[in-house]
Design an enzyme around this catalytic site. Structure first.
Site, PDB file in Angstrom:
ATOM      1  CD  GLU A 153      -3.317  -0.825   2.390  1.00 24.92           C
ATOM      2  OE1 GLU A 153      -4.470  -0.522   2.201  1.00 24.92           O
ATOM      3  OE2 GLU A 153      -2.322  -1.572   3.353  1.00 24.92           O
ATOM      4  CD  GLU A 167      -3.246  -6.226   3.634  1.00 24.68           C
ATOM      5  OE1 GLU A 167      -3.486  -5.356   3.210  1.00 24.68           O
ATOM      6  OE2 GLU A 167      -3.871  -7.201   2.448  1.00 24.68           O
TER       7      GLU A 167
END
Length: 279
Positions: free
Chosen positions: A128, A148
């Site tokens: 990210e 995730e």
């Protein structure tokens, strides 16, 4: 160079700061044994560092990398998260992330450019960071991913929207829903990174070469150009993005000292000697 800085950098226990070339800040995530995973406090330390970077007059570009040769950043510190989820440690009383996101970077707006030198795994929050950076240089053996879903989470630090904008719906869906890792070649094919370094050992040096090139340009022009690109990335209308950038920056840029320095140096066929930006 650190002795000539106008302001003092913030204290940090997660990152190592250095100044390898003029006007460039090198930030190294200093948790090699944890594959440079970022604990809760690291997000706020990162926010403080990059806020300071934006305001320090002598700095123009930042490069961030990871310590060691295995990982740039493996994401959040899941050992810490497990301790909190199991009740062994107290849950944070503030938001998990500052407004600037994971490590102070994944949702950062900022003023000055940040280059990522990916020296190994860039997973979860580490990926990210890349998705919101200005330039990404990757080691040939680096791997990227949003894993995730494997641990019951989602990419909550801004990565989902950014990867969808950069790579498109189908690529974003495959990566976020399967959690699989991708190679540097795949990341470059999908325009998620800029270039692949010659070797793992050269990735930071190659990122610093880009940083030096940017730092050699007008600081005012770099700030405004970056703002215009960001406005277009975040705005549905390209023309509206151009209007906003023009209205917000044109007057100050033309009235600034670096514009005068630049055109004077060009007319005299000299190398411009830029001054610190006041934008």
């Amino acid at each position: 160079m650190s002795s000539t800085l106008v302001t003092r950098p913030p204290q940090t226990s997660i990152f190592r700061l250095s100044f390898p070339v003029p006007h460039v800040l090198l930030v190294t995530i200093d948790r090699e044994k944890s594959r440079n995973a970022i604990p809760f406090t690291g997000h706020f330390e990162g926010d403080a560092i990059f806020t300071w970077f934006d305001e320090e007059p002598l700095l123009r570009v930042a490069v961030i990398t990871g310590s060691g040769n295995k990982a740039f950043c493996a994401g959040a510190d899941l050992i810490e998260q497990n301790a909190r989820a199991s009740g062994k440690e107290e849950l944070p009383k503030t938001n998990v992330f500052p407004p600037s996101g994971f490590a102070g970077l994944s949702r950062r707006l900022g003023k000055k450019p940040v280059i990522v030198a990916v020296n190994g795994f860039a997973l979860g929050g580490g990926f990210e960071i890349c998705l919101n950076s200005d330039v990404v240089v990757s080691a040939p053996n680096a791997k990227f991913g949003l894993p995730e879903v494997n641990v019951g989470l989602y990419a909550a630090a801004g990565g989902l929207s950014r990867i969808a904008r950069s790579a498109g719906l189908q690529v974003a869906s495959e990566l976020a829903l399967t959690g699989r890792h991708i190679t540097a070649d795949e990341a470059k094919q999908w325009s998620l990174i800029n270039r692949i370094a010659k070797s793992q050992e050269s990735v930071v040096a190659e990122a610093l070469d880009i940083a030096q090139l940017i730092a050699s340009k007008s600081p005012d022009a770099v700030i405004v150009s970056r703002a215009g690109i960001r406005e277009a990335f975040e705005t549905a209308s390209m023309e509206r993005a151009s209007q906003v950038t023009d209205q917000r920056y044109r007057g100050a840029l033309i009235q600034g000292e670096n514009y005068k320095i630049g055109v004077k140096a060009f007319s005299e066929k000299k190398t411009p000697e830029w001054v610190s930006s006041k934008l």
